[in-house]
Enzyme design. Structure first.
Site, PDB file in Angstrom:
ATOM      1  N   GLU A 155       2.102   9.827   9.184  1.00 20.41           N
ATOM      2  CA  GLU A 155       3.347  10.107   9.888  1.00 20.41           C
ATOM      3  C   GLU A 155       4.193  11.062   9.054  1.00 20.41           C
ATOM      4  OE1 GLU A 155       5.501   6.720  11.358  1.00 20.41           O
ATOM      5  OE2 GLU A 155       3.645   5.603  11.703  1.00 20.41           O
ATOM      6  N   LEU A 250      -0.237   7.330  -6.794  1.00 20.55           N
ATOM      7  CA  LEU A 250       0.149   6.671  -8.047  1.00 20.55           C
ATOM      8  C   LEU A 250       1.657   6.801  -8.285  1.00 20.55           C
ATOM      9  CD1 LEU A 250      -2.733   7.560 -10.553  1.00 20.55           C
ATOM     10  CD2 LEU A 250      -2.305   5.381  -9.400  1.00 20.55           C
ATOM     11  N   ALA A 252       4.853   4.938  -8.303  1.00 25.40           N
ATOM     12  CA  ALA A 252       5.395   3.576  -8.277  1.00 25.40           C
ATOM     13  C   ALA A 252       6.714   3.559  -7.517  1.00 25.40           C
ATOM     14  CB  ALA A 252       5.597   3.068  -9.699  1.00 25.40           C
ATOM     15  N   GLY A 253       6.999   2.424  -6.903  1.00 23.33           N
ATOM     16  CA  GLY A 253       8.250   2.321  -6.153  1.00 23.33           C
ATOM     17  C   GLY A 253       8.395   0.980  -5.476  1.00 23.33           C
ATOM     18  N   CYS A 260       0.609   1.479   9.527  1.00 24.58           N
ATOM     19  CA  CYS A 260      -0.826   1.458   9.217  1.00 24.58           C
ATOM     20  C   CYS A 260      -1.195   0.533   8.069  1.00 24.58           C
ATOM     21  CB  CYS A 260      -1.312   2.878   8.916  1.00 24.58           C
ATOM     22  SG  CYS A 260      -1.301   3.954  10.361  1.00 24.58           S
ATOM     23  N   LYS A 263      -0.543  -3.351   8.497  1.00 23.66           N
ATOM     24  CA  LYS A 263      -1.347  -3.874   9.605  1.00 23.66           C
ATOM     25  C   LYS A 263      -2.836  -3.843   9.281  1.00 23.66           C
ATOM     26  CE  LYS A 263      -1.909  -1.024  13.086  1.00 23.66           C
ATOM     27  NZ  LYS A 263      -3.376  -0.756  13.189  1.00 23.66           N
TER      28      LYS A 263
END
Length: 431
Positions: A155, A250, A252-253, A260, A263
């Site tokens: 998206e 990779l 980070a957050g 997607c 689910k």
């Protein structure tokens, strides 16, 4: 070629429009009258960069039409793409009711001519066989091959991804269907993988589960970096230069969200469990992601303590990622709920996703018209979605608007040293 695309969500509308742009004749079908009329007027119900222009252009050229008449679309087409939703059921499995309902309608609409039916929706292994069974129950004389061609669209860049795919995966046991589908996709790439249907269906789930694993892995490393004073950005860079690992996914957050990864990770876990296998790694991936959004809360508590009543937070970013208005499983919603529960007031802003957020949170949150207005009079800026306009904010402007110069950076877009030298109390994730 002549195509019918059933479903006008992200996958169906983007795929149908892009196939029309390649010179095919495409009928996009949806059962919602209002949505079809909107699309006929060139109004796009989703936010996707570049899509509106392609829809309007291809309608004007007569290559793209919209209809509620599935039977007529099937009769007029050589290839029928099923691109309806497969949302998560309560037990984590994929809800297949929409796919199977479409299969019934296709079966009822088929005549004696040969058709290729393609599952574009993300579906459990074995779905193509079930769809073919349903079609032939409705029409025992149907001349049809049911195939799998999973989508790998992101998206916010779905149009670009359609025209520049890493690969096309085609699952079929029919040479005739294979030739038609290879010809359809060859203008997009030479990297076409043809395999059996069940492997094709698994490739989609396995790909998304691996990317989700990579995200949860680096977030786990970030949390350990927080404990030991290391910088996860430096760690990720050092790791990503290893060509066995690579730098993508990779960052980070706050974890993954959207329609997607959450689910599909749940679905493959359910598939494994249904076969009597316990997918311990994937269960851990899901667990890490569920907890990751709340790292922000730990940072806020670390700054202010546990008494947060009377304080106001500025949330920048509501969509689960930039360049979309999608708030499904967005970290922002979890963070806002937690802040409100702890007594903080919240002001929020997103360039695109405010209206969708209002449908979920209503007036529990105050919404700013722009960044400056949203920052005004708040005690901490929390960056949740890394929209470009947020990344490029002037630190002095931020400091002047906030009651206190405090930034919690959930996407690690700012440099800690520069922010601290500018006078901020700055917290990143794993930094």
């Amino acid at each position: 070629m002549k195509l019918a695309v059933v479903g006008t969500g992200y996958v169906g509308l983007v795929s149908g429009t892009c196939f029309a742009e390649l010179g095919n004749t495409v009928i996009c079908v949806d059962k919602i009258d209002e949505k079809v009329e909107m699309l006929k007027r060139g109004e796009i119900p989703i936010y996707e960069p570049g899509l509106k222009e392609l829809v309007v252009s291809n309608q004007e050229k007569g290559r793209l039409t919209f209809s509620t008449d599935l039977a007529a679309a099937v009769a007029a087409s050589d290839i029928i793409l099923i691109a309806v939703g497969t949302p998560a059921a309560e037990d984590g499995s994929a809800n297949m009711s929409y796919v199977y309902a479409v299969a019934e309608e296709i079966g009822e609409a088929l005549d004696s001519s040969y058709k290729v039916v393609v599952n574009k929706s993300t579906v459990p292994v074995g779905t193509a066989e079930k769809v073919e069974e349903i079609i032939k129950e409705k029409n025992e004389n149907a001349q049809v091959d049911v195939c799998s061609v999973p989508e790998f669209l992101r998206e916010g860049s779905a149009v670009k991804d359609t025209f520049n795919p890493d690969r096309i995966v085609i699952g079929t046991s029919s040479k005739k269907a294979e030739e038609m589908l290879v010809a359809l996709h060859k203008p997009l790439t030479e990297e076409i993988v043809v395999t059996d249907v069940r492997s094709s269906e698994m490739i989609k789930y396995a790909s998304n589960a691996f990317l989700a694993t990579k995200i949860s892995f680096i977030n786990e490393i970030a949390n350990i970096c927080d404990a030991y004073g290391a910088d996860v950005k430096a760690v990720a860079r050092g790791m990503g230069l290893d060509n066995r690992i690579g730098p993508k996914f990779l960052n980070a957050g706050l974890g993954y969200g959207g329609s997607c990864f959450p689910k599909d990770t749940k679905a493959i876990i359910h598939l494994a469990q249904s076969a009597g296998y316990t997918p311990e790694l994937l269960q851990a991936v899901e667990g890490v992601n569920e907890r990751q959004s709340f790292r922000i809360i730990e940072h806020v508590k670390g700054i202010f303590g546990t008494e947060l009543i009377g304080l106001k937070a500025c949330i920048l970013g509501l969509a689960f990622k930039p360049e979309t208005d999608d708030i499904r499983d967005a970290p922002a919603l979890k963070i806002i709920d937690q802040l409100l529960e702890m007594g903080m007031a919240v002001k929020a802003y997103d360039p695109i996703a405010v209206e969708n957020t209002k449908k979920v949170l209503g007036d529990r949150v105050e919404y700013g018209a722009n960044v400056e207005e949203t920052l005004e009079g708040t005690d901490v800026m929390i960056l949740v979605t890394e929209w470009d306009e947020f990344v490029k904010l002037d630190p002095e402007m931020i400091k002047n608007k906030l009651n206190r110069a405090i930034v919690v950076d959930g996407r690690n877009v700012y440099e800690p040293k520069a922010m601290r030298e500018a006078g901020f109390i700055y917290h990143g994730i794993g930094r």
